[in-house]
Design a protein around this motif. Sequence first.
Motif, PDB file in Angstrom:
ATOM      1  N   THR A   1       0.811  -1.214   0.000  1.00  0.00           N
ATOM      2  CA  THR A   1       0.000   0.000   0.000  1.00  0.00           C
ATOM      3  C   THR A   1       0.846   1.265   0.000  1.00  0.00           C
ATOM      4  OG1 THR A   1      -0.156  -0.172   2.416  1.00  0.00           O
ATOM      5  CG2 THR A   1      -1.947  -1.116   1.122  1.00  0.00           C
TER       6      THR A   1
ATOM      7  N   SER B   1      -1.919   4.832 -11.473  1.00  0.00           N
ATOM      8  CA  SER B   1      -2.511   3.810 -10.614  1.00  0.00           C
ATOM      9  C   SER B   1      -2.654   2.473 -11.329  1.00  0.00           C
ATOM     10  CB  SER B   1      -3.873   4.277 -10.102  1.00  0.00           C
ATOM     11  OG  SER B   1      -4.753   4.546 -11.181  1.00  0.00           O
TER      12      SER B   1
ATOM     13  N   GLY C   1       0.312   2.715  -5.951  1.00  0.00           N
ATOM     14  CA  GLY C   1       0.041   3.861  -5.109  1.00  0.00           C
ATOM     15  C   GLY C   1       1.238   4.717  -4.764  1.00  0.00           C
TER      16      GLY C   1
END
Length: 268
Positions: free
Chosen positions: A49, A238, A261
């Motif tokens: 992430t 993305s 990300g």
Amino acid sequence: MPSIDEKRVYGTTTAATQLLVASEVGVVAVSVSDDIVGEFGIDHACTATDLATNGDALAVATDEDVLVGDYEPTGHGPAAAVGVETTDDGSGVVAVAPDGTVSRLPPGATDWRELGSVAEPHAADGALIATADGVVRATADGVEPVGLDAVTDVVARPVPYAATNNGLYRLGNGWQSVREGAFTAVGTGASGDSVVAATDEVLWHRTRTDGEDEWTRHDQSGVAGVTVTADLLAGVTSDGTVRVTVGDGWRSRTLGVPGVGAVVTPEQ
């Protein structure tokens, strides 16, 4: 406890710049020579992430844990954002859980220390956290607001910058407006002379010569993460496209990975 400084050295030549990209399928290592995107591949399979570097230190936020060094687990649990703090005692990590809980792993420590919580964390760098309520700093004993609103990204060093829904800001004597617009990402070079910031439509690149700032507009839309070195400007979308330039036009390459990300350039 593994050392956060035990990161891998990527690539086979010193001529190439190495990018690390956080994606839903793992951390992707990408080799860039001048403005040519060369070899790339999954360096560690996970749902990444966020990731952060500082010098030889590497930390990766995943949906299961925070990984450091050569992707070693730390027992944190899921993380939405991560930053690396480097002090005279070594490198530590600040991590933010998906629910906003902020924790620190000090240099050489084996246990995380919970500091407090923030609302809607978006990104982190060093001890600074970008949140829906503004920039928040992780301190020795907790968390404290630093200002602004609706912050989407932040860099802590060498000079703090914040990307917000209504502009790009630099921290000096308070937060100073640098450019207007809805910014989604920001990155700075090691010296602070080079800054890159993205909106949904363009990239703005600031360089400094003889103490004077010059901003250059690049028509590159959809960029989710940015990084910059003395010679290279890079962004990722993305959906996994890397775009790079060394000042004479842009080149791009699709990595074929979803959910990108963040992108960083480890210092070699």
